[in-house]
Design a protein around this motif. Structure first.
Motif, PDB file in Angstrom:
ATOM      1  N   GLY A  59      36.589  27.451  43.457  1.00 55.20           N
ATOM      2  CA  GLY A  59      35.466  27.305  42.538  1.00 55.20           C
ATOM      3  C   GLY A  59      34.195  27.994  42.946  1.00 55.20           C
ATOM      4  O   GLY A  59      33.171  27.832  42.297  1.00 55.20           O
ATOM      5  N   VAL A  60      34.235  28.779  44.014  1.00 57.58           N
ATOM      6  CA  VAL A  60      33.048  29.505  44.453  1.00 57.58           C
ATOM      7  C   VAL A  60      33.174  30.953  43.983  1.00 57.58           C
ATOM      8  O   VAL A  60      34.002  31.717  44.474  1.00 57.58           O
ATOM      9  CB  VAL A  60      32.898  29.460  45.989  1.00 57.58           C
ATOM     10  CG1 VAL A  60      31.668  30.244  46.419  1.00 57.58           C
ATOM     11  CG2 VAL A  60      32.829  28.033  46.476  1.00 57.58           C
ATOM     12  N   SER A  61      32.352  31.304  43.001  1.00 60.61           N
ATOM     13  CA  SER A  61      32.367  32.652  42.453  1.00 60.61           C
ATOM     14  C   SER A  61      31.102  33.366  42.892  1.00 60.61           C
ATOM     15  O   SER A  61      30.000  32.982  42.517  1.00 60.61           O
ATOM     16  CB  SER A  61      32.445  32.609  40.931  1.00 60.61           C
ATOM     17  OG  SER A  61      32.353  33.906  40.400  1.00 60.61           O
ATOM     18  N   ILE A  62      31.257  34.381  43.714  1.00 63.23           N
ATOM     19  CA  ILE A  62      30.108  35.141  44.207  1.00 63.23           C
ATOM     20  C   ILE A  62      29.713  36.154  43.140  1.00 63.23           C
ATOM     21  O   ILE A  62      30.410  37.139  42.920  1.00 63.23           O
ATOM     22  CB  ILE A  62      30.442  35.844  45.532  1.00 63.23           C
ATOM     23  CG1 ILE A  62      30.903  34.820  46.570  1.00 63.23           C
ATOM     24  CG2 ILE A  62      29.262  36.653  46.032  1.00 63.23           C
ATOM     25  CD1 ILE A  62      31.499  35.422  47.807  1.00 63.23           C
ATOM     26  N   LEU A  63      28.639  35.865  42.423  1.00 63.47           N
ATOM     27  CA  LEU A  63      28.103  36.757  41.395  1.00 63.47           C
ATOM     28  C   LEU A  63      29.112  37.116  40.298  1.00 63.47           C
ATOM     29  O   LEU A  63      29.049  38.183  39.717  1.00 63.47           O
ATOM     30  CB  LEU A  63      27.557  38.039  42.032  1.00 63.47           C
ATOM     31  CG  LEU A  63      26.449  37.843  43.059  1.00 63.47           C
ATOM     32  CD1 LEU A  63      26.093  39.155  43.722  1.00 63.47           C
ATOM     33  CD2 LEU A  63      25.223  37.226  42.405  1.00 63.47           C
ATOM     34  N   GLY A  64      30.071  36.231  40.050  1.00 63.89           N
ATOM     35  CA  GLY A  64      31.005  36.469  38.954  1.00 63.89           C
ATOM     36  C   GLY A  64      32.407  36.847  39.352  1.00 63.89           C
ATOM     37  O   GLY A  64      33.243  37.107  38.497  1.00 63.89           O
ATOM     38  N   HIS A  65      32.712  36.898  40.658  1.00 61.37           N
ATOM     39  CA  HIS A  65      34.077  37.190  41.083  1.00 61.37           C
ATOM     40  C   HIS A  65      35.042  36.155  40.511  1.00 61.37           C
ATOM     41  O   HIS A  65      34.680  35.006  40.300  1.00 61.37           O
ATOM     42  CB  HIS A  65      34.213  37.130  42.613  1.00 61.37           C
ATOM     43  CG  HIS A  65      33.589  38.261  43.334  1.00 61.37           C
ATOM     44  ND1 HIS A  65      32.286  38.225  43.746  1.00 61.37           N
ATOM     45  CD2 HIS A  65      34.072  39.455  43.728  1.00 61.37           C
ATOM     46  CE1 HIS A  65      31.986  39.350  44.375  1.00 61.37           C
ATOM     47  NE2 HIS A  65      33.061  40.117  44.369  1.00 61.37           N
ATOM     48  N   ALA A  66      36.288  36.581  40.309  1.00 63.72           N
ATOM     49  CA  ALA A  66      37.371  35.681  39.908  1.00 63.72           C
ATOM     50  C   ALA A  66      38.633  36.165  40.600  1.00 63.72           C
ATOM     51  O   ALA A  66      38.691  37.301  41.098  1.00 63.72           O
ATOM     52  CB  ALA A  66      37.554  35.698  38.395  1.00 63.72           C
ATOM     53  N   GLU A  67      39.642  35.311  40.626  1.00 64.21           N
ATOM     54  CA  GLU A  67      40.922  35.739  41.183  1.00 64.21           C
ATOM     55  C   GLU A  67      41.844  36.105  40.022  1.00 64.21           C
ATOM     56  O   GLU A  67      42.063  35.311  39.109  1.00 64.21           O
ATOM     57  CB  GLU A  67      41.557  34.659  42.039  1.00 64.21           C
ATOM     58  CG  GLU A  67      42.832  35.168  42.689  1.00 64.21           C
ATOM     59  CD  GLU A  67      43.385  34.223  43.718  1.00 64.21           C
ATOM     60  OE1 GLU A  67      43.382  34.578  44.904  1.00 64.21           O
ATOM     61  OE2 GLU A  67      43.812  33.121  43.322  1.00 64.21           O
ATOM     62  N   LEU A  68      42.356  37.314  40.075  1.00 59.02           N
ATOM     63  CA  LEU A  68      43.285  37.829  39.074  1.00 59.02           C
ATOM     64  C   LEU A  68      44.703  37.583  39.548  1.00 59.02           C
ATOM     65  O   LEU A  68      45.034  37.883  40.697  1.00 59.02           O
ATOM     66  CB  LEU A  68      43.047  39.334  38.896  1.00 59.02           C
ATOM     67  CG  LEU A  68      44.052  40.100  38.044  1.00 59.02           C
ATOM     68  CD1 LEU A  68      43.976  39.657  36.588  1.00 59.02           C
ATOM     69  CD2 LEU A  68      43.777  41.596  38.154  1.00 59.02           C
ATOM     70  N   LYS A  83      48.110  38.197  43.500  1.00 62.52           N
ATOM     71  CA  LYS A  83      46.718  37.793  43.323  1.00 62.52           C
ATOM     72  C   LYS A  83      45.774  38.752  44.027  1.00 62.52           C
ATOM     73  O   LYS A  83      46.074  39.229  45.120  1.00 62.52           O
ATOM     74  CB  LYS A  83      46.511  36.381  43.868  1.00 62.52           C
ATOM     75  CG  LYS A  83      47.333  35.339  43.145  1.00 62.52           C
ATOM     76  CD  LYS A  83      47.142  33.979  43.737  1.00 62.52           C
ATOM     77  CE  LYS A  83      47.979  32.972  42.968  1.00 62.52           C
ATOM     78  NZ  LYS A  83      47.708  31.612  43.378  1.00 62.52           N
ATOM     79  N   VAL A  84      44.632  38.994  43.388  1.00 68.75           N
ATOM     80  CA  VAL A  84      43.597  39.846  43.961  1.00 68.75           C
ATOM     81  C   VAL A  84      42.256  39.450  43.346  1.00 68.75           C
ATOM     82  O   VAL A  84      42.190  39.108  42.157  1.00 68.75           O
ATOM     83  CB  VAL A  84      43.914  41.349  43.704  1.00 68.75           C
ATOM     84  CG1 VAL A  84      43.902  41.684  42.227  1.00 68.75           C
ATOM     85  CG2 VAL A  84      42.967  42.246  44.464  1.00 68.75           C
ATOM     86  N   PRO A  85      41.171  39.448  44.125  1.00 65.48           N
ATOM     87  CA  PRO A  85      39.863  39.168  43.528  1.00 65.48           C
ATOM     88  C   PRO A  85      39.389  40.370  42.711  1.00 65.48           C
ATOM     89  O   PRO A  85      39.641  41.519  43.087  1.00 65.48           O
ATOM     90  CB  PRO A  85      38.957  38.922  44.738  1.00 65.48           C
ATOM     91  CG  PRO A  85      39.620  39.602  45.878  1.00 65.48           C
ATOM     92  CD  PRO A  85      41.091  39.613  45.575  1.00 65.48           C
ATOM     93  N   VAL A  86      38.739  40.081  41.603  1.00 61.35           N
ATOM     94  CA  VAL A  86      38.219  41.127  40.721  1.00 61.35           C
ATOM     95  C   VAL A  86      36.808  40.759  40.272  1.00 61.35           C
ATOM     96  O   VAL A  86      36.357  39.624  40.448  1.00 61.35           O
ATOM     97  CB  VAL A  86      39.123  41.345  39.484  1.00 61.35           C
ATOM     98  CG1 VAL A  86      40.459  41.945  39.865  1.00 61.35           C
ATOM     99  CG2 VAL A  86      39.314  40.048  38.706  1.00 61.35           C
ATOM    100  N   ASN A  87      36.152  41.728  39.671  1.00 64.49           N
ATOM    101  CA  ASN A  87      34.811  41.555  39.127  1.00 64.49           C
ATOM    102  C   ASN A  87      34.872  41.703  37.606  1.00 64.49           C
ATOM    103  O   ASN A  87      34.625  42.781  37.080  1.00 64.49           O
ATOM    104  CB  ASN A  87      33.858  42.623  39.680  1.00 64.49           C
ATOM    105  CG  ASN A  87      33.768  42.623  41.179  1.00 64.49           C
ATOM    106  OD1 ASN A  87      33.820  41.581  41.803  1.00 64.49           O
ATOM    107  ND2 ASN A  87      33.637  43.793  41.764  1.00 64.49           N
TER     108      ASN A  87
END
Length: 149
Positions: free
Chosen positions: A27-36, A48-52
């Motif tokens: 639940g911690v999104s750094i400036l809008g990051h999400a996990e794809l 899985k990979v983090p995306v913007n």
């Protein structure tokens, strides 16, 4: 076949990606990051990979700053996936934009995320001309995603 553009993450960057993904799952999104999450085109297993994700007119959009990555190839094959931040998971379908439509998305993407991904774009910034953005568009896949309700 022409060589496709891809910038592989260093060991440190891969570790940071795992950490950012771990944060997004909690639940911690750094400036809008999400996990794809996308099903692998060969294995069928979730990758899985983090995306913007970029919230923009007609979007949101996913941009591959590194180029023709594994997640890009998997998304092309799967046609959709999931974005997760904490307990909130959104399933989506995706449509890849043709190069001529990318500059209007790349400019706000670079304005928001250029501090993080600018090195993958060389001399291209949010201040670059439309022609310069178009010349770089083939290196950076862009997908318009539609969240399923």
């Amino acid at each position: 076949m022409a060589q496709q553009h891809y910038v592989k993450p260093s060991g440190f960057e891969a570790g940071m990606n795992r950490f950012v993904g771990w944060l997004a799952r909690r639940g911690v999104s750094i400036l809008g990051h999400a996990e794809l999450s996308i099903r692998g085109r060969k294995s069928g297993e979730w990758r899985k990979v983090p995306v913007n994700p970029l919230p923009y007119e007609g979007g949101p959009y996913l941009v591959s700053a590194r180029g023709q990555s594994e997640w890009v190839r998997n998304l092309r094959a799967a046609g959709g996936g999931r974005l997760q931040v904490g307990r909130r998971t959104q399933e989506f379908t995706a449509v890849e934009l043709p190069d001529e439509e990318k500059p209007v998305v790349l400019r706000p993407y670079l304005k928001k995320w250029g501090w993080e991904v600018g090195r993958f774009f060389g001399d291209i910034t949010d201040k670059s001309s439309d022609q310069e953005l178009l010349a770089a568009a083939h290196k950076h896949p862009v997908f318009r995603i539609t969240v399923k309700n």
